[in-house]
Design a protein around this motif. Structure first.
Motif, mmCIF file in Angstrom:
data_model
loop_
_atom_site.group_PDB
_atom_site.id
_atom_site.type_symbol
_atom_site.label_atom_id
_atom_site.label_comp_id
_atom_site.label_asym_id
_atom_site.label_seq_id
_atom_site.Cartn_x
_atom_site.Cartn_y
_atom_site.Cartn_z
ATOM 1 N N ALA A 182 0.809 -1.227 0.000
ATOM 2 C CA ALA A 182 0.000 0.000 0.000
ATOM 3 C C ALA A 182 0.838 1.271 0.000
ATOM 4 N N ALA A 183 1.993 1.241 0.677
ATOM 5 C CA ALA A 183 2.771 2.476 0.826
ATOM 6 C C ALA A 183 3.703 2.721 -0.364
ATOM 7 N N ARG A 184 3.795 1.746 -1.265
ATOM 8 C CA ARG A 184 4.766 1.897 -2.363
ATOM 9 C C ARG A 184 4.179 2.706 -3.521
ATOM 10 N N PRO A 185 4.954 3.610 -4.119
ATOM 11 C CA PRO A 185 4.459 4.295 -5.322
ATOM 12 C C PRO A 185 4.217 3.281 -6.457
ATOM 13 N N VAL A 186 3.182 3.535 -7.252
ATOM 14 C CA VAL A 186 2.843 2.621 -8.347
ATOM 15 C C VAL A 186 4.040 2.398 -9.270
ATOM 16 N N ILE A 187 4.813 3.450 -9.501
ATOM 17 C CA ILE A 187 5.945 3.300 -10.434
ATOM 18 C C ILE A 187 6.941 2.258 -9.911
ATOM 19 N N ASP A 188 7.118 2.194 -8.586
ATOM 20 C CA ASP A 188 8.019 1.176 -8.016
ATOM 21 C C ASP A 188 7.433 -0.226 -8.170
ATOM 22 N N ILE A 189 6.110 -0.288 -7.978
ATOM 23 C CA ILE A 189 5.469 -1.606 -8.131
ATOM 24 C C ILE A 189 5.608 -2.074 -9.580
ATOM 25 N N VAL A 190 5.419 -1.145 -10.527
ATOM 26 C CA VAL A 190 5.588 -1.506 -11.945
ATOM 27 C C VAL A 190 7.001 -2.059 -12.166
ATOM 28 N N ARG A 191 7.990 -1.371 -11.622
ATOM 29 C CA ARG A 191 9.379 -1.840 -11.818
ATOM 30 C C ARG A 191 9.577 -3.222 -11.194
ATOM 31 N N SER A 192 8.959 -3.446 -10.042
ATOM 32 C CA SER A 192 9.081 -4.777 -9.415
ATOM 33 C C SER A 192 8.417 -5.846 -10.275
ATOM 34 N N MET A 193 7.274 -5.469 -10.917
ATOM 35 C CA MET A 193 6.573 -6.464 -11.748
ATOM 36 C C MET A 193 7.464 -6.959 -12.882
ATOM 37 N N PHE A 194 8.266 -6.030 -13.440
ATOM 38 C CA PHE A 194 9.088 -6.410 -14.597
ATOM 39 C C PHE A 194 10.493 -6.883 -14.211
ATOM 40 N N ALA A 195 10.867 -6.702 -12.933
ATOM 41 C CA ALA A 195 12.268 -6.912 -12.544
ATOM 42 C C ALA A 195 12.756 -8.333 -12.797
ATOM 43 N N ARG A 196 11.877 -9.319 -12.632
ATOM 44 C CA ARG A 196 12.324 -10.709 -12.758
ATOM 45 C C ARG A 196 11.980 -11.297 -14.121
ATOM 46 N N ALA A 197 11.390 -10.476 -14.997
ATOM 47 C CA ALA A 197 10.995 -11.001 -16.314
ATOM 48 C C ALA A 197 12.169 -10.916 -17.286
ATOM 49 N N ASP A 198 12.092 -11.733 -18.335
ATOM 50 C CA ASP A 198 13.139 -11.739 -19.368
ATOM 51 C C ASP A 198 12.687 -11.026 -20.634
ATOM 52 N N GLY A 199 11.439 -10.571 -20.607
ATOM 53 C CA GLY A 199 10.939 -9.857 -21.779
ATOM 54 C C GLY A 199 9.478 -9.522 -21.611
ATOM 55 N N MET A 200 8.960 -8.737 -22.549
ATOM 56 C CA MET A 200 7.528 -8.410 -22.511
ATOM 57 C C MET A 200 7.017 -8.157 -23.925
ATOM 58 N N THR A 201 5.720 -8.408 -24.103
ATOM 59 C CA THR A 201 5.022 -7.927 -25.293
ATOM 60 C C THR A 201 4.079 -6.839 -24.809
ATOM 61 N N MET A 202 3.792 -5.868 -25.671
ATOM 62 C CA MET A 202 3.003 -4.723 -25.217
ATOM 63 C C MET A 202 2.186 -4.145 -26.365
ATOM 64 N N SER A 203 0.948 -3.810 -26.046
ATOM 65 C CA SER A 203 0.132 -2.982 -26.930
ATOM 66 C C SER A 203 0.060 -1.605 -26.309
ATOM 67 N N ALA A 204 0.661 -0.614 -26.952
ATOM 68 C CA ALA A 204 0.646 0.758 -26.427
ATOM 69 C C ALA A 204 -0.742 1.383 -26.543
ATOM 70 N N LYS A 205 -1.687 0.649 -27.179
ATOM 71 C CA LYS A 205 -3.067 1.123 -27.321
ATOM 72 C C LYS A 205 -3.828 1.009 -26.002
ATOM 73 N N LYS A 206 -3.209 0.389 -25.011
ATOM 74 C CA LYS A 206 -3.858 0.289 -23.703
ATOM 75 C C LYS A 206 -3.111 1.213 -22.736
ATOM 76 N N ASP A 207 -2.233 0.635 -21.883
ATOM 77 C CA ASP A 207 -1.611 1.445 -20.835
ATOM 78 C C ASP A 207 -0.390 2.227 -21.324
ATOM 79 N N ALA A 208 -0.522 2.904 -22.462
ATOM 80 C CA ALA A 208 0.464 3.909 -22.845
ATOM 81 C C ALA A 208 -0.293 5.107 -23.395
ATOM 82 N N PHE A 209 -1.636 5.062 -23.291
ATOM 83 C CA PHE A 209 -2.487 6.182 -23.734
ATOM 84 C C PHE A 209 -2.278 6.532 -25.204
ATOM 85 N N ALA A 210 -1.837 5.574 -26.013
ATOM 86 C CA ALA A 210 -1.585 5.895 -27.419
ATOM 87 C C ALA A 210 -2.706 5.308 -28.277
ATOM 88 N N ASN A 211 -2.894 5.840 -29.456
ATOM 89 C CA ASN A 211 -3.937 5.323 -30.334
ATOM 90 C C ASN A 211 -3.419 4.200 -31.221
#
Ligand SMILES: Cc1ncc(COP(=O)(O)O)c(C=O)c1O
Length: 456
Positions: A232-261
């Motif tokens: 609860a006390a952690r900034p979201v940006i830190d939680i995001v970094r923790s989510m990706f810290a142990r991953a070896d890669g990602m796929t992403m659609s910027a049409k969702k959580d990047a506010f892009a069209n």
């Protein structure tokens, strides 16, 4: 203060053209009762998808003016790469024109006959790309994630015991382990940080790369902050970094959580895999510093990524869906619980229990939402999943109607209007009739099938 307001002012508006019910009935008939056939300016509130429909900020529009359209080495790419790395510090960031292009490249390299790729639930384009390569897509979400009525804070979690057993039995066939955050196909349900870390550990114990489908990473991080012990006390940006810290890669659609069209990316740590991905990228998307996007799109994404982790925005975003869900529940409309990050899913089969699944209760409800209120939604049920490969038709597991919320587009009064439309339908719901299909294509029929209402 009690009220969570939209944390933005409106600088530029897009008028909604008001229509009457008889006009909407005529447009529905002209579209053969398929909401994909409507013109979007005949829709009052468009909840068809949250993908690519975000309102961009003044800063994103300003960033677009900085777009550098050089073929190679554009500074727009450098800004994009830095913005992605600020949240997800992968070694190689490879831009693509949208999420499915990143998936197509990844599974061109890692898929193939005999291979099996586990995830909590693969999104349909991910599954499509895996299967097109000849590999098998395997869903191992926890049991609660398959039960619309089960209340669980992280219904998107991977079933760790099932994944362990799967890896033990199939290790040689598994090229990577995936995880979709939030779990779109399971109702936008989040995955806990503990679960992400357990999946990473297990994948690494078997020597497999761990790849996150991160389309809604910020919404997922907000749920972690609100629901997971110790976060609860952690900034979201830190939680995001923790989510990706142990991953070896990602796929992403910027049409969702990047506010892009438009836009997306594939990120990887492995040098050899990234080199092969870039070769494929050049064949299918473009040079590695633009990957199928204009420089201005890369700048819009870069700016969007700095805005998506804003906690006031995330509080408003997640609360809007929860609010609609609570009001529908109070009206007696059954929904998938708890409400997820990007959408409210209504159990049309449960609500219109007099319409049998093969008369498409989801489509009947979606048509009523449009005719009565001008609200466009999306059937996720027997129309979408009911036609088997052998040609037979069966009821889907559920008949849902998805109300997907575009980001930063609609206000509280729009949400109230959607609820009011359900109120009006509640008064006549027992008179709603199912439909029959008069024409359908050989596959993906929900996009173009033609329907007619069944007689009373
Ligand atoms: C979880 C998930 N993965 C992948 C995709 C594919 O992204 P795109 O539509 O940009 O190809 C989507 C799109 O809805 C999605 O929700």
């Amino acid at each position: 203060m009690k009220t969570i307001i939209e944390p933005f002012r409106i600088k530029s508006v897009e008028p909604i053209r008001m229509t009457t019910r008889p006009e909407r009935r005529a447009m529905l008939e002209a579209a053969h009762f398929n909401l994909f056939g409507l013109h979007s300016d005949d829709v009052l509130i468009d909840l068809l998808t949250d993908s690519g429909t975000s309102a961009m900020s003044a800063r994103q529009w300003a960033a677009i003016m900085q777009g550098d359209e050089s073929y190679a080495g554009s500074p727009s790419f450098a800004r994009f790469e830095a913005a992605v790395r600020n949240l997800a510090p992968f070694k190689h960031i490879i831009p693509t024109h949208q999420g499915r292009a990143a998936e197509a490249i990844l599974f061109h390299l890692l898929g193939g006959p005999g291979r099996k790729i586990p995830s909590n639930t693969h999104f349909d384009t991910t599954r499509g790309n895996i299967e097109a390569s000849g590999a098998e897509a395997v869903d191992l979400v926890i049991a609660e994630g398959r039960d619309p009525a089960a209340d669980h804070p992280f219904k998107g979690n991977m079933d760790i015991a099932a994944l362990a057993a799967f890896l033990e039995a199939n290790a040689d066939a598994v090229p990577c382990v995936m995880l979709t955050v939030t779990n779109n196909a399971g109702g936008g349900q989040p995955v806990s940080l503990a679960n992400i870390e357990a999946v990473a550990d297990l994948a690494h114990r078997y020597g497999k790369p761990f790849i996150i489908d991160g389309c809604r990473f910020a919404e997922n991080a907000w749920f972690i902050k609100c629901r997971e012990l110790g976060q609860a006390a952690r900034p979201v940006i830190d939680i995001v970094r923790s989510m990706f810290a142990r991953a070896d890669g990602m796929t992403m659609s910027a049409k969702k959580d990047a506010f892009a069209n438009i836009g997306g990316w594939l990120a990887l740590n492995d040098d050899a895999l990234a080199a092969s991905a870039r070769v494929r990228l050049i064949q299918t998307e473009g040079f590695p510093t633009y990957g199928g996007l204009a420089g201005r799109d890369l700048d819009a994404i870069a700016q969007g990524l700095s805005e998506i982790v804003d906690e006031d925005y995330l509080a408003y975003r997640i609360r809007t869906n929860a609010y609609i869900g609570e009001r529908l529940t109070a009206l007696g409309v059954p929904i998938v619980r708890p409400t997820g990050g990007h959408a409210v899913f209504v159990d049309a089969r449960g609500w219109l229990s007099h319409v049998p699944p093969l008369h498409y209760p989801g489509q009947a409800l979606a048509c009523a939402l449009y005719e009565i209120g001008g609200v466009r939604s999306c059937e996720i049920g027997t129309v979408m999943f009911g036609r088997a490969r052998d040609g037979a038709e069966h009821p889907a597991a559920m008949d849902l109607v998805r109300l997907a919320m575009p980001r930063r587009v609609y206000t509280q009064s729009h949400a109230d209007y959607v609820v009011e439309t359900f109120e009006e339908i509640a008064a006549v719901k027992d008179d709603l009739r199912g439909l029959r299909i008069t024409w359908e294509p050989p596959m993906m029929r929900h996009f173009t099938a033609k329907f007619e209402p069944l007689p009373a």
